[in-house]
Motif scaffolding. Structure first.
Motif, PDB file in Angstrom:
ATOM      1  N   ALA A 129       0.893  -1.064   0.143  1.00  0.00           N
ATOM      2  CA  ALA A 129      -0.132   0.060   0.008  1.00  0.00           C
ATOM      3  C   ALA A 129       0.862   1.243  -0.005  1.00  0.00           C
ATOM      4  N   TRP A 130       0.315   2.359  -0.481  1.00  0.00           N
ATOM      5  CA  TRP A 130       0.860   3.631  -0.236  1.00  0.00           C
ATOM      6  C   TRP A 130      -0.012   4.427   0.557  1.00  0.00           C
ATOM      7  N   TYR A 131       0.747   5.238   1.691  1.00  0.00           N
ATOM      8  CA  TYR A 131       0.162   6.138   2.433  1.00  0.00           C
ATOM      9  C   TYR A 131       0.752   7.537   2.364  1.00  0.00           C
ATOM     10  N   ARG A 132      -0.014   8.561   2.758  1.00  0.00           N
ATOM     11  CA  ARG A 132       0.727   9.934   3.012  1.00  0.00           C
ATOM     12  C   ARG A 132       0.326  10.615   4.136  1.00  0.00           C
ATOM     13  N   GLN A 133       1.192  11.303   4.405  1.00  0.00           N
ATOM     14  CA  GLN A 133       1.128  12.159   5.683  1.00  0.00           C
ATOM     15  C   GLN A 133       1.545  13.797   5.725  1.00  0.00           C
ATOM     16  N   VAL A 134       0.721  14.448   6.050  1.00  0.00           N
ATOM     17  CA  VAL A 134       1.042  15.833   6.420  1.00  0.00           C
ATOM     18  C   VAL A 134       1.598  16.149   7.738  1.00  0.00           C
ATOM     19  N   PRO A 135       2.697  16.878   7.649  1.00  0.00           N
ATOM     20  CA  PRO A 135       3.131  17.264   8.985  1.00  0.00           C
ATOM     21  C   PRO A 135       1.914  17.704  10.017  1.00  0.00           C
ATOM     22  N   ASN A 163      -0.428  15.694  11.002  1.00  0.00           N
ATOM     23  CA  ASN A 163      -1.716  14.733  10.742  1.00  0.00           C
ATOM     24  C   ASN A 163      -1.189  13.342  10.654  1.00  0.00           C
ATOM     25  N   GLU A 164      -2.179  12.586  10.776  1.00  0.00           N
ATOM     26  CA  GLU A 164      -1.771  10.970  10.938  1.00  0.00           C
ATOM     27  C   GLU A 164      -1.632  10.708   9.494  1.00  0.00           C
ATOM     28  N   ARG A 165      -0.778   9.536   9.585  1.00  0.00           N
ATOM     29  CA  ARG A 165      -0.603   8.925   8.224  1.00  0.00           C
ATOM     30  C   ARG A 165      -1.797   8.222   7.671  1.00  0.00           C
ATOM     31  N   LYS A 166      -2.208   8.485   6.232  1.00  0.00           N
ATOM     32  CA  LYS A 166      -3.518   8.084   5.976  1.00  0.00           C
ATOM     33  C   LYS A 166      -3.276   7.176   4.666  1.00  0.00           C
ATOM     34  N   LEU A 167      -4.072   6.160   4.448  1.00  0.00           N
ATOM     35  CA  LEU A 167      -4.028   5.081   3.302  1.00  0.00           C
ATOM     36  C   LEU A 167      -4.337   5.916   2.128  1.00  0.00           C
ATOM     37  N   VAL A 168      -3.638   5.782   1.017  1.00  0.00           N
ATOM     38  CA  VAL A 168      -4.038   6.269  -0.356  1.00  0.00           C
ATOM     39  C   VAL A 168      -4.528   5.139  -1.343  1.00  0.00           C
ATOM     40  N   ALA A 169      -3.703   4.171  -1.363  1.00  0.00           N
ATOM     41  CA  ALA A 169      -3.992   2.866  -2.083  1.00  0.00           C
ATOM     42  C   ALA A 169      -3.660   1.777  -1.657  1.00  0.00           C
ATOM     43  N   ARG A 170      -4.314   0.754  -2.150  1.00  0.00           N
ATOM     44  CA  ARG A 170      -3.801  -0.788  -1.675  1.00  0.00           C
ATOM     45  C   ARG A 170      -3.877  -1.776  -2.862  1.00  0.00           C
ATOM     46  N   ILE A 171      -2.777  -2.409  -2.900  1.00  0.00           N
ATOM     47  CA  ILE A 171      -2.784  -3.815  -3.752  1.00  0.00           C
ATOM     48  C   ILE A 171      -2.618  -4.889  -3.089  1.00  0.00           C
ATOM     49  N   PRO A 172      -3.681  -5.856  -2.719  1.00  0.00           N
ATOM     50  CA  PRO A 172      -3.199  -6.961  -2.112  1.00  0.00           C
ATOM     51  C   PRO A 172      -2.603  -7.973  -3.031  1.00  0.00           C
ATOM     52  N   SER A 173      -1.886  -9.091  -2.581  1.00  0.00           N
ATOM     53  CA  SER A 173      -1.263 -10.053  -3.394  1.00  0.00           C
ATOM     54  C   SER A 173      -2.379 -10.923  -4.007  1.00  0.00           C
ATOM     55  N   GLY A 174      -3.530 -10.831  -3.398  1.00  0.00           N
ATOM     56  CA  GLY A 174      -4.509 -11.828  -3.925  1.00  0.00           C
ATOM     57  C   GLY A 174      -5.313 -11.176  -5.147  1.00  0.00           C
ATOM     58  N   GLY A 175      -5.022 -10.016  -5.415  1.00  0.00           N
ATOM     59  CA  GLY A 175      -5.562  -9.603  -6.462  1.00  0.00           C
ATOM     60  C   GLY A 175      -6.473  -8.234  -6.120  1.00  0.00           C
ATOM     61  N   GLY A 176      -6.888  -7.348  -7.091  1.00  0.00           N
ATOM     62  CA  GLY A 176      -7.623  -6.131  -6.991  1.00  0.00           C
ATOM     63  C   GLY A 176      -6.716  -5.167  -6.539  1.00  0.00           C
ATOM     64  N   THR A 177      -7.314  -3.996  -6.758  1.00  0.00           N
ATOM     65  CA  THR A 177      -6.684  -2.753  -6.272  1.00  0.00           C
ATOM     66  C   THR A 177      -7.838  -1.777  -5.388  1.00  0.00           C
ATOM     67  N   LEU A 178      -7.226  -1.014  -4.590  1.00  0.00           N
ATOM     68  CA  LEU A 178      -8.203  -0.020  -3.947  1.00  0.00           C
ATOM     69  C   LEU A 178      -7.432   1.386  -4.011  1.00  0.00           C
ATOM     70  N   VAL A 179      -8.292   2.322  -4.166  1.00  0.00           N
ATOM     71  CA  VAL A 179      -7.812   4.108  -4.014  1.00  0.00           C
ATOM     72  C   VAL A 179      -8.785   4.494  -3.181  1.00  0.00           C
ATOM     73  N   VAL A 180      -8.301   5.549  -2.501  1.00  0.00           N
ATOM     74  CA  VAL A 180      -9.342   6.308  -1.761  1.00  0.00           C
ATOM     75  C   VAL A 180     -10.176   7.327  -2.632  1.00  0.00           C
ATOM     76  N   ALA A 196       2.557  16.184   0.420  1.00  0.00           N
ATOM     77  CA  ALA A 196       2.634  15.272   1.658  1.00  0.00           C
ATOM     78  C   ALA A 196       4.001  14.431   1.482  1.00  0.00           C
ATOM     79  N   ILE A 197       4.187  13.695   2.435  1.00  0.00           N
ATOM     80  CA  ILE A 197       5.220  12.806   2.580  1.00  0.00           C
ATOM     81  C   ILE A 197       4.519  11.509   2.192  1.00  0.00           C
TER      82      ILE A 197
END
Length: 114
Positions: free
Chosen positions: A35-41, A43-60, A89-90
């Motif tokens: 997955a990819w997360y991003r963080q603004v100083p 603030n908490e780190r937040k999910l941006v996108a995920r790609i499970p090994s089992g397949g499929g993707t998710l973006v916020v 963000a970072i």
């Protein structure tokens, strides 16, 4: 153990594109989710996108239609198009293995100017 090394990022004007890369090494075969997360100083780190090994993707929702996550063997990518100043963000690459252990990349600064 899994090691994650990020590359890409930098400064871009609004509307531009960047691609982040995350190269995994070590016991890569144990990874079940990337997955990819991003963080603004401040603030908490937040999910941006995920790609499970089992397949499929998710973006916020905030990046839906603009960004895609993909994986090519041991490298995970985040293609970011139509960037906005709010995307500044970072960005962190994240991996989870079958035992639930989490790993993080070193972080990459993305700055979008208006």
């Amino acid at each position: 153990q899994v090691q994650l090394v990020q590359s890409g990022g930098g400064l871009v004007q609004a509307g531009g594109s960047l691609r982040l890369s995350c190269a995994a090494s070590g016991r890569v075969f144990t990874i079940v989710d990337m997955a990819w997360y991003r963080q603004v100083p401040g603030n908490e780190r937040k999910l941006v996108a995920r790609i499970p090994s089992g397949g499929g993707t998710l973006v916020v929702d905030s990046v839906e239609g603009r960004w895609t996550i993909s994986r090519d063997e041991d490298t995970t990518y985040l293609q970011m198009n139509s960037l906005k100043p709010d995307d500044t963000a970072i960005y962190y690459c994240h991996a989870v293995n079958y035992a639930g252990l989490e790993y993080w990349g070193q972080g990459t600064q993305v700055t979008v100017s208006s």
